[in-house]
Design an enzyme around this catalytic site. Sequence first.
Site, PDB file in Angstrom:
ATOM      1  N   ASN A 112       0.997 112.422  40.334  1.00  0.00           N
ATOM      2  CA  ASN A 112       0.186 113.550  39.881  1.00  0.00           C
ATOM      3  C   ASN A 112       0.044 114.537  41.022  1.00  0.00           C
ATOM      4  OD1 ASN A 112      -1.662 115.028  38.201  1.00  0.00           O
ATOM      5  ND2 ASN A 112      -3.361 114.183  39.407  1.00  0.00           N
ATOM      6  N   HIS A 114      -2.784 117.200  42.440  1.00  0.00           N
ATOM      7  CA  HIS A 114      -4.202 117.548  42.273  1.00  0.00           C
ATOM      8  C   HIS A 114      -4.540 118.665  43.257  1.00  0.00           C
ATOM      9  CE1 HIS A 114      -8.384 117.010  41.249  1.00  0.00           C
ATOM     10  NE2 HIS A 114      -8.660 117.105  42.544  1.00  0.00           N
ATOM     11  N   SER A 141      -2.674 117.805  46.715  1.00  0.00           N
ATOM     12  CA  SER A 141      -2.236 116.446  47.042  1.00  0.00           C
ATOM     13  C   SER A 141      -1.318 115.914  45.960  1.00  0.00           C
ATOM     14  CB  SER A 141      -3.445 115.499  47.130  1.00  0.00           C
ATOM     15  OG  SER A 141      -4.409 115.963  48.040  1.00  0.00           O
ATOM     16  N   ASP A 150      -7.896 110.377  40.108  1.00  0.00           N
ATOM     17  CA  ASP A 150      -7.550 111.111  41.333  1.00  0.00           C
ATOM     18  C   ASP A 150      -7.733 110.244  42.578  1.00  0.00           C
ATOM     19  OD1 ASP A 150      -7.053 113.384  39.747  1.00  0.00           O
ATOM     20  OD2 ASP A 150      -9.117 114.072  39.941  1.00  0.00           O
TER      21      ASP A 150
HETATM   22  C1  GAR Z   1      -2.107 122.884  39.120  1.00  0.00           C
HETATM   23  O1  GAR Z   1      -2.705 123.695  40.082  1.00  0.00           O
HETATM   24  C2  GAR Z   1      -2.504 121.443  39.321  1.00  0.00           C
HETATM   25  O2  GAR Z   1      -2.769 121.129  40.649  1.00  0.00           O
HETATM   26  C3  GAR Z   1      -3.757 121.352  38.484  1.00  0.00           C
HETATM   27  O3  GAR Z   1      -3.508 122.144  37.363  1.00  0.00           O
HETATM   28  C4  GAR Z   1      -2.650 123.212  37.729  1.00  0.00           C
HETATM   29  C5  GAR Z   1      -1.572 123.308  36.679  1.00  0.00           C
HETATM   30  O4  GAR Z   1      -0.794 124.435  36.875  1.00  0.00           O
HETATM   31  N1  GAR Z   1      -3.996 120.001  38.118  1.00  0.00           N
HETATM   32  C6  GAR Z   1      -5.211 119.498  37.949  1.00  0.00           C
HETATM   33  O5  GAR Z   1      -6.230 120.152  38.072  1.00  0.00           O
HETATM   34  C7  GAR Z   1      -5.237 118.032  37.572  1.00  0.00           C
HETATM   35  N2  GAR Z   1      -6.546 117.510  37.700  1.00  0.00           N
HETATM   36  P1  GAR Z   1       0.641 124.558  36.190  1.00  0.00           P
HETATM   37  O6  GAR Z   1       0.448 124.202  34.718  1.00  0.00           O
HETATM   38  O7  GAR Z   1       0.979 126.013  36.348  1.00  0.00           O
HETATM   39  O8  GAR Z   1       1.557 123.642  36.907  1.00  0.00           O
END
Ligand code: GAR
Length: 223
Positions: A112, A114, A141, A150
């Site tokens: 994942n 995060h 991360s 997480d």
């Molecule tokens: C990313 O910034 C990722 O780190 C976050 O969602 C965004 C998705 O962007 N993930 C979380 O918050 C998970 N808990 P994307 O759809 O443009 O890749």
Amino acid sequence: MSAGTPFRLAILISGRGSNMIAIARACLAGSIAARVAVVISDRADAAGLAGAAALGIETATVLPPRAGGGAAFEPSLAGALEAHRPDMIALAGFMRILSGRFVDHHLGRMLNIHPSLLPAYRGLHTHARVLEAGDTQHGASVHFVTAELDGGPVVLQSKVAVEPGDTEATLSARVQATEHIIYPRVLAWCAQRRLAWREGAAWLDGRRLDAPMVEDFRAAARS
Ligand code: GAR
């Protein structure tokens, strides 16, 4: 996996899919020696689905019951994944909490990304919380997924500076730009069989990672 069989990735998304696109492009460019076998969304309106299809990647949607899917969301998701026999599953902005049972079934085969320097700021709204706390650094991360939300072993982090005047939008954009670098890098290690899950920990090149590796982007932003 026999030698010569391409390493197969499945990517799970819920929204824009910018990390998924960065990973897919890295596969197409050959910087990750893998192919994206499928992109699966838990939302029919995820913008990333069109982005994946435009790159010629097979997509699937598995909806939770409240969005019109069947009651058995996780079995359906597991079925959609198994149909594509992924070597690794990459959660990329997948905003659904998976059960311990599902996670345990895929333990060591699920990563994942995060948007925080874990273990700080697990959960949601990380950029707003960093700004509110007055932190001077932030980041993202890439970690193995375990049943603890997480909380799995972190492989690689990006570190960025929080700049004066930053808003949630500017800070998240700066962090996301680094996500698009570190996530493909970790998946490249997976495809090269350099990164492994063993004894509840991440191992790189045969060495146990007792602390995450860090890519520091703070100087790069200032130069
Ligand atoms: C990313 O910034 C990722 O780190 C976050 O969602 C965004 C998705 O962007 N993930 C979380 O918050 C998970 N808990 P994307 O759809 O443009 O890749």
